[in-house]
Design an enzyme around this catalytic site. Structure first.
Site: not given
Ligand code: AHR
Length: 506
Positions: A175-176, A298
């Site tokens: 993730n990211e 997201e």
């Molecule tokens: O949604 C909040 C945060 O935003 C998540 O943990 C991250 O993946 C993004 O930066």
């Protein structure tokens, strides 16, 4: 009067129901005293999850739910969340530096799967590749998906109360990874992805499942996408079933906005189209479109003041990290982006709005005995007819609205309407957003290449003051008006509204 055309013969593709997906992270109040209250709570619950929320989630047919993060995923050891709840370890949460909350692990794999089964959603797991090895993740897959009575981990799952496999289909590899997920360069991530994919892919072939590549950060993502996919295409990219993107629009105050801030919010939501176009451009450019579609896992309007020290804008007054209220401006952002996703359904495999409860762009706000729906919830409800439908092209007289950028005072423009339409089981669902703060409109709908069987059924979400919100005390200030029949040539679309038009086709 504005003209709106629905071009029945011009099909854009099937709207994958997963485009209407959601996200739930172990952050702030999403789970604890959010979705999860525990089985012994006085709050009505099913298997520890708020009954109220479960019923309302069922009502909108939520197709897929992403978990356990977000950034939290990068410190999550799935083994902490299995076995007897009273023996589970308490750990630091990725986010505890922000709000001091520790992770109790009361919601783990079994509980999350319970939630998904209760609401009828497919689970989508984000795998930790920052601090767990490929074999750890392969073990999680084995634990979740191996048939009953086969592997040692399947037996452990059975001992923990679930003989039948969970059949988790979707697995995000990181993730990211450009940020909280390891601060990697695109090339380093591509290399890591290959390692994980090499280990996980065989299990997905054996038991089913899809791997998603952790992609770029929204508007800054071109270089990442180009380099990451450029590297991946050299080897193993066929193991990628989706390329994920994150794009948050927002950065302004949640409440008390003026008209410039209202329109600026719409313009920021509209930038999602560029995010989609650019990423898709690289996927097609590299010839990967047969394997990988976009997964926008997201998205949403992320406003300022989400931290406890800043007072928040939601009912917990900042105690729930990133909790924010939801106004009609947020409802329009949801409608705006969902219309866009429908119109790009040939490129998009799935999306997951952030996040389900007590957080960014949430569908619910809850605490103690209270649990209310936000205007965002109602938009998902109003758009659900699109899920699984065939998207068709729409065109509308669409004037630009000029406003002053709150950033630099320069004139900027944003379009007044967004629209999308789809057909399913002989019914056309058409959804609109009207961003004008001043103009109530009458729309004349023309169906090209087909005919309506009667009048349109029109549902409107609108509030006199667009800054109105639902609260624990007044939970129904912003709710859709009961659907009314209107002739196709006189469909009323109030200012600052989201509208659904349903038409039976002859
Ligand atoms: O949604 C909040 C945060 O935003 C998540 O943990 C991250 O993946 C993004 O930066």
């Amino acid at each position: 009067m504005k003209k709106l055309y629905a071009m029945l013969p011009e099909e854009l593709g099937t709207i994958n129901p997963d485009i209407y997906g959601h996200f739930s992270e172990h952050i702030g109040g999403v789970f604890y005293d959010g979705l999860w209250v525990g089985e012994d709570s006085d709050v009505p619950n099913i298997k520890g999850f708020r009954k109220d929320a479960i019923e309302k989630l069922r009502a909108i047919n939520i197709p897929v739910l992403r978990w356990p993060g977000g950034c939290f995923a990068e410190v999550y050891n799935w083994r902490d969340g299995i076995g007897p709840r009273d023996q589970r370890p308490v750990r630091h949460n990725w986010w505890d530096y922000e709000d001091g909350r520790l992770e109790s692990n009361q919601v783990g794999t079994h509980e999350f799967i319970d939630l998904c089964r209760l609401i009828g959603a497919e689970p989508y797991f984000a795998a930790n590749i920052t601090s767990m090895t490929p074999m750890d993740i392969r073990d999680w897959m084995d634990y979740c998906n191996s048939p009953r009575g086969t592997t040692t981990l399947a037996l452990e799952r059975e001992k923990n109360g679930s003989p039948e496999p969970f059949n988790v289909k979707y697995w995000g590899v990181g993730n990211e990874t450009w940020g909280g997920g390891g601060e990697m360069t695109p090339e380093v991530y591509a290399h890591e992805y290959r390692k994980y994919a090499a280990v996980l892919y065989n299990l997905t072939r054996f038991m089913g499942g899809e791997l998603f590549v952790s992609g770029a950060n929204g508007m800054d993502g071109d270089d990442w996408t180009k380099r990451c996919l450029g590297e991946l295409r050299k080897v193993h990219y066929s193991k990628m079933a989706g390329y994920t993107l994150h794009y948050y629009c927002g950065g302004m105050e949640c409440r008390g906005f003026n008209s410039d801030e209202w329109y600026e919010q719409m313009r920021r939501a509209d930038k999602m189209q560029q995010v989609i176009d650019k990423a898709w451009g690289f996927i097609v450019g590299y010839g990967m479109q047969a394997e990988a579609k976009l997964v926008i896992d997201e998205w949403g309007a992320w406003h300022r003041r989400g931290r406890p020290s800043q007072g928040g804008s939601g009912p917990s007054n900042g105690m729930n990290l990133y909790e924010q209220q939801c106004t009609m401006r947020d409802a329009l952002v949801v409608g705006w982006n969902l219309n866009m996703f429908n119109n790009n359904c040939d490129k998009i495999r799935m999306t997951n709005v952030a996040q389900l409860m007590n957080n960014i762009q949430s569908l619910f706000l809850a605490g103690g005995e209270h649990c209310i729906t936000t205007p965002a919830y109602h938009v998902f409800d109003m758009f659900k007819g699109h899920m699984g439908g065939t998207a068709i092209r729409t065109a509308i007289d669409n004037p630009s609205i000029t406003y002053k950028s709150p950033k630099d005072g320069q004139n900027k423009e944003v379009k007044q309407f967004t629209t999308s339409a789809s057909v399913k089981d002989g019914v056309m669902t058409l959804t609109l957003t009207n961003a004008s703060l001043k103009k109530d409109e009458t729309i004349s709908l023309e169906i090209v290449g087909g005919k309506a069987a009667g009048d349109a059924k029109v549902t409107v979400l609108h509030a006199e003051n667009p800054d109105t919100v639902n609260t624990f005390e007044e939970p129904d200030k912003v709710v859709p008006a009961a659907a009314v029949e209107m002739p196709l040539r006189y469909i009323k679309v109030p200012r600052a509204s989201v509208v659904t038009v349903e038409v039976k086709l002859a």
